[in-house]
Motif scaffolding. Structure first.
Motif, mmCIF file in Angstrom:
data_model
loop_
_atom_site.group_PDB
_atom_site.id
_atom_site.type_symbol
_atom_site.label_atom_id
_atom_site.label_comp_id
_atom_site.label_asym_id
_atom_site.label_seq_id
_atom_site.Cartn_x
_atom_site.Cartn_y
_atom_site.Cartn_z
ATOM 1 N N PHE A 535 0.896 -1.033 0.056
ATOM 2 C CA PHE A 535 -0.005 -0.002 0.102
ATOM 3 C C PHE A 535 0.744 1.271 0.100
ATOM 4 O O PHE A 535 1.818 1.437 0.763
ATOM 5 C CB PHE A 535 -1.055 -0.108 1.104
ATOM 6 C CG PHE A 535 -1.918 -1.137 1.231
ATOM 7 C CD1 PHE A 535 -3.130 -0.993 0.592
ATOM 8 C CD2 PHE A 535 -1.583 -2.443 1.740
ATOM 9 C CE1 PHE A 535 -3.903 -2.226 0.684
ATOM 10 C CE2 PHE A 535 -2.468 -3.441 1.808
ATOM 11 C CZ PHE A 535 -3.536 -3.452 1.145
ATOM 12 N N THR A 536 0.684 2.218 -1.044
ATOM 13 C CA THR A 536 1.502 3.127 -1.116
ATOM 14 C C THR A 536 0.636 4.584 -0.729
ATOM 15 O O THR A 536 -0.437 4.552 -1.063
ATOM 16 C CB THR A 536 2.146 3.372 -2.649
ATOM 17 O OG1 THR A 536 1.014 3.483 -3.619
ATOM 18 C CG2 THR A 536 2.666 2.045 -2.811
ATOM 19 N N ILE A 537 1.598 5.526 -0.358
ATOM 20 C CA ILE A 537 1.139 6.993 -0.129
ATOM 21 C C ILE A 537 2.017 8.078 -0.587
ATOM 22 O O ILE A 537 3.061 7.877 -0.407
ATOM 23 C CB ILE A 537 1.175 7.009 1.464
ATOM 24 C CG1 ILE A 537 0.169 5.976 2.362
ATOM 25 C CG2 ILE A 537 0.529 8.694 1.816
ATOM 26 C CD1 ILE A 537 0.227 6.277 3.831
ATOM 27 N N ALA A 538 1.199 8.509 -1.603
ATOM 28 C CA ALA A 538 2.132 9.545 -2.242
ATOM 29 C C ALA A 538 1.795 10.966 -1.457
ATOM 30 O O ALA A 538 0.900 11.478 -1.352
ATOM 31 C CB ALA A 538 1.501 9.869 -3.757
ATOM 32 N N TYR A 539 2.903 11.347 -0.985
ATOM 33 C CA TYR A 539 3.206 12.394 -0.019
ATOM 34 C C TYR A 539 3.555 13.623 -0.573
ATOM 35 O O TYR A 539 4.736 13.735 -1.141
ATOM 36 C CB TYR A 539 4.022 11.888 0.985
ATOM 37 C CG TYR A 539 4.167 12.613 2.266
ATOM 38 C CD1 TYR A 539 2.822 13.038 3.149
ATOM 39 C CD2 TYR A 539 5.384 13.360 2.872
ATOM 40 C CE1 TYR A 539 3.009 13.650 4.393
ATOM 41 C CE2 TYR A 539 5.143 14.160 3.867
ATOM 42 C CZ TYR A 539 4.091 14.198 4.769
ATOM 43 O OH TYR A 539 4.338 15.164 5.952
ATOM 44 N N SER A 540 3.012 14.585 -0.648
ATOM 45 C CA SER A 540 2.915 15.958 -1.297
ATOM 46 C C SER A 540 2.820 15.811 -2.736
ATOM 47 O O SER A 540 2.863 14.746 -3.373
ATOM 48 C CB SER A 540 4.393 16.570 -1.012
ATOM 49 O OG SER A 540 5.357 16.075 -1.741
ATOM 50 N N ALA A 541 2.787 16.989 -3.289
ATOM 51 C CA ALA A 541 2.591 17.282 -4.762
ATOM 52 C C ALA A 541 3.860 16.757 -5.847
ATOM 53 O O ALA A 541 3.792 16.396 -7.115
ATOM 54 C CB ALA A 541 2.334 18.522 -5.267
ATOM 55 N N LYS A 545 3.382 9.753 -8.577
ATOM 56 C CA LYS A 545 2.151 9.269 -8.073
ATOM 57 C C LYS A 545 1.776 7.969 -8.962
ATOM 58 O O LYS A 545 1.262 6.968 -8.598
ATOM 59 C CB LYS A 545 0.846 10.486 -8.218
ATOM 60 C CG LYS A 545 0.750 11.214 -7.188
ATOM 61 C CD LYS A 545 -0.259 12.357 -7.346
ATOM 62 C CE LYS A 545 -0.505 13.412 -6.650
ATOM 63 N NZ LYS A 545 -1.612 14.491 -6.793
ATOM 64 N N GLY A 546 2.221 8.414 -10.237
ATOM 65 C CA GLY A 546 2.146 7.168 -11.259
ATOM 66 C C GLY A 546 2.721 5.831 -10.985
ATOM 67 O O GLY A 546 2.297 4.965 -10.911
ATOM 68 N N VAL A 547 4.122 6.043 -10.187
ATOM 69 C CA VAL A 547 4.962 5.224 -9.973
ATOM 70 C C VAL A 547 4.197 4.206 -8.718
ATOM 71 O O VAL A 547 4.425 3.174 -8.644
ATOM 72 C CB VAL A 547 6.337 5.356 -9.878
ATOM 73 C CG1 VAL A 547 7.164 4.313 -9.289
ATOM 74 C CG2 VAL A 547 6.986 5.548 -11.196
ATOM 75 N N LEU A 548 3.907 4.939 -7.878
ATOM 76 C CA LEU A 548 3.381 4.523 -6.480
ATOM 77 C C LEU A 548 2.090 3.951 -6.827
ATOM 78 O O LEU A 548 1.799 2.872 -6.021
ATOM 79 C CB LEU A 548 3.244 5.646 -5.629
ATOM 80 C CG LEU A 548 4.398 6.367 -4.968
ATOM 81 C CD1 LEU A 548 4.125 7.661 -4.057
ATOM 82 C CD2 LEU A 548 5.408 5.368 -4.133
ATOM 83 N N ALA A 549 1.476 4.388 -7.917
ATOM 84 C CA ALA A 549 -0.046 3.562 -8.156
ATOM 85 C C ALA A 549 0.377 2.187 -8.931
ATOM 86 O O ALA A 549 -0.463 1.226 -8.663
ATOM 87 C CB ALA A 549 -0.775 4.507 -8.983
ATOM 88 N N LYS A 556 -1.470 -5.602 -6.155
ATOM 89 C CA LYS A 556 -3.074 -5.766 -5.783
ATOM 90 C C LYS A 556 -3.273 -5.242 -4.539
ATOM 91 O O LYS A 556 -3.935 -5.663 -3.731
ATOM 92 C CB LYS A 556 -3.445 -7.447 -5.692
ATOM 93 C CG LYS A 556 -3.023 -8.187 -7.059
ATOM 94 C CD LYS A 556 -3.500 -7.502 -8.458
ATOM 95 C CE LYS A 556 -3.316 -8.347 -9.525
ATOM 96 N NZ LYS A 556 -1.931 -8.217 -9.908
ATOM 97 N N ALA A 557 -2.931 -4.020 -4.453
ATOM 98 C CA ALA A 557 -3.131 -3.056 -3.446
ATOM 99 C C ALA A 557 -3.946 -1.765 -3.621
ATOM 100 O O ALA A 557 -4.249 -1.689 -4.814
ATOM 101 C CB ALA A 557 -1.926 -2.891 -2.281
ATOM 102 N N ARG A 558 -3.594 -0.653 -2.700
ATOM 103 C CA ARG A 558 -4.100 0.419 -3.168
ATOM 104 C C ARG A 558 -3.203 1.568 -2.953
ATOM 105 O O ARG A 558 -2.308 1.592 -2.130
ATOM 106 C CB ARG A 558 -5.238 0.777 -2.261
ATOM 107 C CG ARG A 558 -6.744 0.259 -2.527
ATOM 108 C CD ARG A 558 -7.425 0.931 -3.492
ATOM 109 N NE ARG A 558 -7.685 2.059 -3.614
ATOM 110 C CZ ARG A 558 -8.666 2.787 -2.759
ATOM 111 N NH1 ARG A 558 -9.507 2.040 -1.970
ATOM 112 N NH2 ARG A 558 -8.637 4.114 -2.587
ATOM 113 N N SER A 559 -3.186 2.700 -3.640
ATOM 114 C CA SER A 559 -2.518 3.687 -3.490
ATOM 115 C C SER A 559 -3.238 4.958 -2.983
ATOM 116 O O SER A 559 -4.446 5.118 -3.449
ATOM 117 C CB SER A 559 -1.713 4.382 -4.652
ATOM 118 O OG SER A 559 -0.850 5.140 -4.496
ATOM 119 N N TYR A 560 -2.773 5.660 -2.017
ATOM 120 C CA TYR A 560 -3.488 6.823 -1.369
ATOM 121 C C TYR A 560 -2.858 8.381 -1.479
ATOM 122 O O TYR A 560 -1.483 8.404 -1.681
ATOM 123 C CB TYR A 560 -3.626 6.622 0.011
ATOM 124 C CG TYR A 560 -4.238 5.202 0.272
ATOM 125 C CD1 TYR A 560 -5.795 5.324 0.394
ATOM 126 C CD2 TYR A 560 -3.763 4.153 0.550
ATOM 127 C CE1 TYR A 560 -6.393 3.921 0.609
ATOM 128 C CE2 TYR A 560 -4.426 2.844 0.826
ATOM 129 C CZ TYR A 560 -5.763 2.871 0.959
ATOM 130 O OH TYR A 560 -6.570 1.577 1.154
#
Length: 579
Positions: A535-541, A545-549, A556-560
């Protein structure tokens, strides 16, 4: 002259009629009442379609008109926003609704438990449509349990205490452990309803026995098979649908959901979007069957609530929209998408499409009081499957930067690392003492193990103090760290726990020693019973985000998305609600 005036009048009338025909009703109407609605996610796209139909119909009520703006959000998330007293959707930016259409009236009971029942207007809640909660299984697996000749209940799902699928015959042992997909009951109607149904089965309907040893053992046996706790089954069904096309082994053994969602899945619309619905869907390798538990089930009645904050005009508009949705064309549309009629009876097309054996009105169980629901949820926190979690935090130099370099106001001007620390510490306090958790950080040379994985009750204080002392420096070896963390968790895989990584990063990989493609290949999750969720968290702008997603999707998890500092706490709650 008289003739000229008559001709002119006639021509004017013709022009007026022509204008009225050519200009859509939504453009002719002026000063219409704006009505914002919020629907549960599984029917959100359908409600949008019906709202568009309403807006184009040119309806009026008492000489007024309305324009519907429809949004969708999980029922649990909407409950949290309503219970806060002041609507502030900092995550998706949805406006405050005047109408709420959750999947079930169960949420009103929980709103009452929080002392916020006054948010809902008096005399509201009549059903729009109906769908029973079912245990959905790949057909081949249901048949291995005896379906359709045998009635199946919650106790039949406790296969892992007997060696997993091998207990049904040597021919099935390659399926491994029995894995159950279940929504988090604090966030999703399917999760809440299945938790209530499990306690009903465990207590034989006597909710006074929720806390007895036998009930706890029964529920714990069911929960032990949960792969991880999903926050929205609609998203999970999309993944399940995609995996069905890729693999020869079933991705999951069973999932608690509404019958209507199984219907949509089997017809090529796993996300509930009516535009995906096909009369000739892809030939699934493993279509789902809908099993009503033999102990009985809850029926999702999809109520329509007008909020007390609505103006008088908005309440009138809400009534007209509700009346519109009860008309035959709209009710037919609900059934075209797999819902039952408002009495709970399904037509043959729905039953066949959902592979449902029960053709009559569902065997409904007693709905517990709001107080009993609250007791069940508190008891569930002690019976749910425990997690084994590796928390991996980016401590590269950019974590010392302001959260948003272009703003001077708090919290945007605060350093990223300083905003992160209290969010992590707060989430640690919410972990169950028997969860397992450890801490890594990563920067230039990859990871540093700060606190080895141990029982949360024993290591919580150590992790909290370690986080308080973190200082950012160096580059970002993201891909290498993901590989190393995944390998460690795989090497130490605990089949009795949910094995997962929660990774937070504010940037992109700057190491280069491992390619993205190599990393993604290594973390690919083909089955839920023996792979690690990341499970990934994209922290700050500035976060990639693309890679973390991609990392989350591949495992098979979620990105936040924590690109807004106001949401940092919430994103940690979302990530950890999977365990």
């Amino acid at each position: 002259m008289v003739l000229a005036l008559v001709c002119g009048a006639v021509m004017g009338a013709i022009v007026l009629v022509a204008v009225m025909i050519l200009v859509p009703a939504t453009e002719r109407a002026t000063n219409c009442v704006t009505l914002v609605t919020s629907s549960s996610t599984e029917k959100g796209d359908l409600i949008k379609e019906l709202a568009d139909r309403y807006n184009a119909a040119g309806r009026t009520f008492g000489g007024r008109c309305a324009r519907i703006e429809s949004y969708k959000k999980t029922s649990g998330a909407t409950l949290d926003l309503l219970a806060a007293g002041k609507w502030a959707d900092t995550e998706e930016g949805q406006p405050e609704p005047q109408v709420w259409m959750p999947s079930s009236a169960l949420w009103l009971g929980l709103l009452e438990q929080r002392g916020k029942a006054g948010q809902i207007g008096a005399g509201q809640g009549t059903s729009l449509t109906v769908s029973p909660m079912v245990i959905a299984m790949p057909k081949v697996m249901a048949e291995a349990l005896g379906w359709p000749h045998k009635d199946i209940g919650w106790g039949d799902l406790n296969l892992n205490s007997r060696g997993g699928w091998a207990a049904t015959g040597k021919q099935n042992e390659h399926w491994g452990r029995f894995t159950l997909g279940k929504d988090n009951p604090l966030r999703s109607t399917s999760g809440l309803a299945s938790t209530i149904a499990t306690y009903h089965a465990a207590t034989k309907g006597d909710y006074n026995n929720i806390d007895t040893a036998d009930a706890v053992a029964f529920v714990r046996g069911v929960e032990a098979s949960v792969a991880y706790y999903i926050d929205d089954s609609v998203r999970f069904l999309k993944t399940l649908y995609e995996e069905d096309q890729k693999t020869d082994t079933p991705y999951i053994s069973a999932m608690a959901m509404q019958e209507q969602m199984a219907f949509l899945y089997n017809h090529g619309a796993p996300t509930g979007d009516p535009k995906q619905l096909s009369s000739n869907p892809v030939n699934l390798k493993r279509p789902l069957v809908s099993i009503q538990p033999k102990e009985g089930t809850l029926v999702m009645e999809h109520p329509f609530y007008t909020l007390a904050s609505a103006t008088a005009d908005q309440k009138d508009a809400a009534q007209d929209f509700y009346d519109f949705m009860l008309e035959r064309p709209q009710q037919d549309r609900f059934q075209e998408l797999g819902f039952r009629d408002r009495s709970g009876t399904a037509n043959g097309r729905v039953l066949a499409g959902a592979n449902a054996k029960n053709s009559g009105v569902p065997n409904r169980i007693a709905v517990p009081s709001a107080a009993d629901q609250d007791r069940m949820l508190k008891a569930w926190e002690y019976t749910q499957r425990r997690g084994r979690i590796l928390l991996v935090l980016d401590t590269s130099g950019s974590m010392g930067d302001p959260f948003d370099k272009n703003r001077k106001d708090p919290p945007f001007a605060s350093k990223r690392i300083e905003l992160l620390k209290p969010a992590v510490q707060k989430q640690l306090a919410l972990l169950h003492d028997d969860d397992m958790v450890g801490l890594w950080t990563f920067a230039t040379d990859g990871y540093t193990e700060k606190v080895p994985i141990g029982r949360a009750g024993d290591v919580r204080g150590t992790i909290s103090s370690t986080v308080a002392d973190l200082n950012p420096s160096g580059e970002t070896a993201l891909y290498k760290t993901v590989l190393d963390a995944n390998k460690k968790m795989q090497d130490e895989f605990d089949s009795y726990r949910i094995n997962a990584i929660v990774l937070l990063s504010d940037g992109e990989d700057t190491d280069g020693s491992v390619t993205k493609e190599a990393m993604l290949q290594q973390i690919d999750a083909s089955r839920l019973d023996n792979t690690v969720r990341i499970f990934t968290i994209a922290y700050s702008a500035d976060a990639d985000k693309g890679v973390l997603a991609e990392i989350a999707d591949k495992s098979k998890a979620r990105s936040y998305d924590a690109s807004n500092p106001v949401n940092v706490d919430r994103m940690f709650v979302y990530a950890f609600s999977n365990f």
